[in-house]
Design an enzyme around this catalytic site. Structure first.
Site, short mmCIF file in Angstrom:
data_model
loop_
_atom_site.label_atom_id
_atom_site.label_comp_id
_atom_site.label_asym_id
_atom_site.label_seq_id
_atom_site.Cartn_x
_atom_site.Cartn_y
_atom_site.Cartn_z
N HIS A 64 0.61 -1.32 0.29
CA HIS A 64 -0.20 0.12 -0.45
C HIS A 64 0.95 0.96 -0.17
O HIS A 64 0.25 2.22 0.22
CB HIS A 64 -0.73 -0.38 1.20
CG HIS A 64 -1.55 -0.93 1.27
ND1 HIS A 64 -2.55 -1.42 2.22
CD2 HIS A 64 -2.23 -1.32 -0.15
CE1 HIS A 64 -3.81 -2.55 2.35
NE2 HIS A 64 -3.24 -2.66 0.96
N HIS A 65 2.06 1.11 -0.45
CA HIS A 65 2.89 2.63 0.16
C HIS A 65 2.37 3.47 -1.12
O HIS A 65 3.14 4.82 -1.32
CB HIS A 65 4.74 1.79 -0.55
CG HIS A 65 4.91 1.38 -1.79
ND1 HIS A 65 4.93 0.35 -2.04
CD2 HIS A 65 5.82 2.18 -2.98
CE1 HIS A 65 5.27 0.11 -3.22
NE2 HIS A 65 5.63 1.20 -3.77
N ARG A 66 1.77 2.63 -2.56
CA ARG A 66 1.26 4.16 -3.31
C ARG A 66 -0.09 3.41 -3.49
O ARG A 66 -0.38 2.28 -4.11
CB ARG A 66 2.49 3.57 -4.18
CG ARG A 66 3.01 4.62 -4.75
CD ARG A 66 3.82 5.60 -5.07
NE ARG A 66 5.05 6.25 -5.03
CZ ARG A 66 5.85 7.29 -6.20
NH1 ARG A 66 5.32 6.93 -7.32
NH2 ARG A 66 6.64 7.37 -5.66
N LYS A 70 -2.35 -2.35 -8.00
CA LYS A 70 -3.19 -2.95 -8.97
C LYS A 70 -2.05 -4.13 -9.68
O LYS A 70 -1.55 -4.32 -9.32
CB LYS A 70 -2.62 -1.96 -10.31
CG LYS A 70 -2.65 -2.00 -11.64
CD LYS A 70 -3.63 -1.41 -12.32
CE LYS A 70 -4.53 -0.81 -13.18
NZ LYS A 70 -4.84 -2.09 -13.30
N LYS A 94 7.51 -4.73 -10.11
CA LYS A 94 7.14 -4.59 -11.43
C LYS A 94 7.24 -3.24 -11.60
O LYS A 94 7.31 -1.51 -12.71
CB LYS A 94 6.11 -4.72 -12.52
CG LYS A 94 6.14 -5.18 -13.66
CD LYS A 94 4.65 -6.33 -13.85
CE LYS A 94 5.52 -7.81 -13.33
NZ LYS A 94 4.10 -8.36 -13.85
N ASP A 99 8.61 3.29 -13.50
CA ASP A 99 7.46 4.43 -12.95
C ASP A 99 6.29 4.36 -13.07
O ASP A 99 5.74 5.49 -13.47
CB ASP A 99 8.60 5.28 -13.31
CG ASP A 99 9.86 5.32 -12.47
OD1 ASP A 99 10.27 4.90 -11.72
OD2 ASP A 99 10.70 5.67 -13.13
N LYS A 106 -2.57 -9.09 -7.12
CA LYS A 106 -3.38 -9.81 -7.55
C LYS A 106 -4.76 -10.21 -7.49
O LYS A 106 -4.55 -10.43 -6.03
CB LYS A 106 -1.91 -10.94 -8.05
CG LYS A 106 -1.81 -11.61 -9.56
CD LYS A 106 -1.20 -10.68 -9.82
CE LYS A 106 -1.56 -11.39 -11.54
NZ LYS A 106 -1.15 -10.43 -12.86
N SER A 363 -1.84 0.29 -18.40
CA SER A 363 -3.13 -0.60 -17.71
C SER A 363 -2.92 1.29 -17.05
O SER A 363 -4.32 1.44 -16.94
CB SER A 363 -2.78 -1.00 -17.22
OG SER A 363 -3.28 -2.49 -17.62
#
Ligand code: NAD
Length: 472
Positions: A64-66, A70, A94, A99, A106, A363
């Protein structure tokens, strides 16, 4: 070297630990990055004919750092918690490498999609989405799924429709999932993005003359011999683009039903047509059927591209692999133990967490398109075209010469969505490869690209945590 079975997640952790030793980051921070933040395991019933099937499914948010997190959704009988955790972890690294400002996630549904009709699959997909909504595990700012093994645009459209039903009026709702059909708020170029990214990554790798010389190859993609395992979304587009745009020669293909070889080169579209007509890649005109489905992996070639599933190259078959380069288009196709054998043989391994990042990159573009509510190129295409027309007119006036119609239309073309997507993808894959290569060149103790890629990822992720002041 141990020969016992190592789980997929343990394999990812082993590679993580190998790279972590080169970073000098605090132990607690490394632990925080390495572990999965949230694991949601679910079971739900679906009525199939007269019976009820209890479906096992997962969604794992690794980091959850960002936000949002996804990662794709996989439909396969091989799905289990360990596999989904490993794939979610790979997504975190990945995204950092290319970036893309997301945490990794997943999803997995333990079914063989071939055993269900389309309406039954729709029911399963919608029910899975409802479970995610119920636990707040999906949303444009929370967690954004995408296609993976066994799923595609169709499933993503069902997910979107289900989400919209529950989030009527939410302005950014269409950004809750990517890999959607273009007509359903998707983006041009997403379907082939992973394969296209694999091609750009491999093309960049082989463009370094000295690196190629070290493994006895010439620079450049033209004429490189390639073997592909898995002719699904990723494998097919990798093969097609490498053949058409790079001039590579596909000399072997492995699919579920068996494998074939043809040293003079396999036309990949002709092979797809043959498979559609006969139901198999076997008996393709001019090609030899190989004794087993795995046999193609052992063919002598410049580049081997596993694009099917994880754990395809193990300690058992690694000693017989003759490729000079292995491009990991699939996630986790080489076990950590097998990798040691391959590296000792001098094989260059281009790691999954970099090489198949084209899918998540595009994506990300799709998600940005959804949030901006406008297709790429709409604002600048005509402006650029008019500017180039003016430049040409000035050059013609000054030189007194006319530029031909065809040449003129190439020079003055403004970028369409597909042009911008492909260019953004190409830039991403080139930049990321150079960062990985530079990391390896700077630190002489790093002798493989996977470790270098991990180090790049860890440095980027750790800087997010360090900026928060959580870790001293
Ligand atoms: P897919 O379902 O479209 O295709 C997979 C293909 O592999 C199928 O044609 C299947 O028949 C074949 N296959 C299965 N087992 C095989 C075996 N033992 N030998 C040979 N062929 C076999 O799946 P995909 O989306 O192309 O995904 C393939 C891999 O790429 C997975 O590891 C996935 O996680 C990874 N990946 C996919 C994407 C994406 O955008 N779809 C992005 C990144 C990574």
């Amino acid at each position: 070297m141990s020969t016992k079975h190592v789980s997929f997640f343990a394999s990812v952790e082993k590679n993580f630990d190998k790279a972590a030793a080169h970073t000098g980051l605090p132990k607690g921070l490394l632990e925080q990055i390495k572990l999965c933040n949230a694991v949601y395991q679910m079971r739900f019933p679906v009525k199939v004919g007269r019976e009820y099937h209890v479906i096992e499914a997962y969604r794992v948010q690794h980091s959850h750092h960002r936000l949002p997190t996804k990662g794709g959704i996989r439909f396969s009988l091989g799905v289990n918690q360990d596999e989904v955790m490993a794939l979610a972890a790979l997504m975190t690294y990945k995204c950092a490498i290319v970036d893309v400002p997301f945490g990794g996630a997943k999803g997995g549904v333990k079914i063989n999609p071939k055993n269900y009709t389309t309406p039954q699959l729709q029911k399963i997909t919608r029910r899975y989405t409802t479970e995610l909504i119920r636990k707040n595990f999906i949303g444009p700012g929370i967690d954004v799924p995408a296609p993976d093994y066994g799923t595609g645009g169709r499933e993503m459209a069902w997910i979107l429709d289900t989400y919209l039903t529950f989030h009527h009026g939410e302005i950014d709702a269409v950004g809750c999932v990517t890999g959607k059909p273009v007509s359903q708020n998707g983006i041009q170029g997403r379907t082939e993005a992973t394969g296209r990214g694999v091609y750009y990554g491999l093309r960049e790798l082989v463009s370094f003359k000295d690196d190629m010389k070290a493994i006895g190859l010439e620079e450049g993609m033209e004429g490189k011999t390639m073997v592909i395992q898995g002719l699904g979304n990723v494998g097919y587009h990798t093969a097609k683009i490498s053949q058409h745009e790079g001039g590579a020669k596909i000399i072997g293909v492995a699919e579920y039903e068996g494998s074939i070889s043809k040293p003079s080169g396999i036309d990949i579209d002709a092979l797809m047509k043959h498979r559609k007509e006969t139901g198999s890649i076997l008996n393709f005109p001019g090609a030899e059927n190989l004794p087993t489905r795995e046999a193609a992996l052992e063919l002598e070639c410049d580049i081997l591209v596993p694009a099917a599933l994880e754990n395809q190259i193990t300690v058992e078959n690694a000693p017989r692999i003759k490729a000079k380069i292995i491009g990991e288009a699939a996630n986790g196709p080489i076990t950590a133990d097998a990798e040691e054998i391959l590296l000792k043989k001098g094989i260059v391994i281009v790691p999954d967490m970099y090489l198949n990042a084209g899918g998540v990159t595009v994506s990300y573009f799709e998600w940005l398109k959804n949030l901006s509510h406008m297709r790429f190129g709409r604002m600048e295409k005509r402006f650029n075209h008019n500017t180039y027309e003016n430049i040409i007119a000035t050059v013609e006036r000054l030189t007194g010469k006319r530029i031909g119609k065809k040449e003129r239309s190439v020079i003055t073309k403004g970028g369409d969505e597909i042009d911008l997507v492909n260019s953004g993808l190409e830039e991403t894959m080139i930049t990321a490869y150079r960062q990985i290569r530079d990391t390896a060149k700077r630190n002489k103790k790093i002798t493989d690209l996977r470790t270098a890629a991990f180090v790049c990822a860890l440095n980027k992720i750790s800087s997010d945590y360090l900026a928060l002041g959580i870790f001293p």
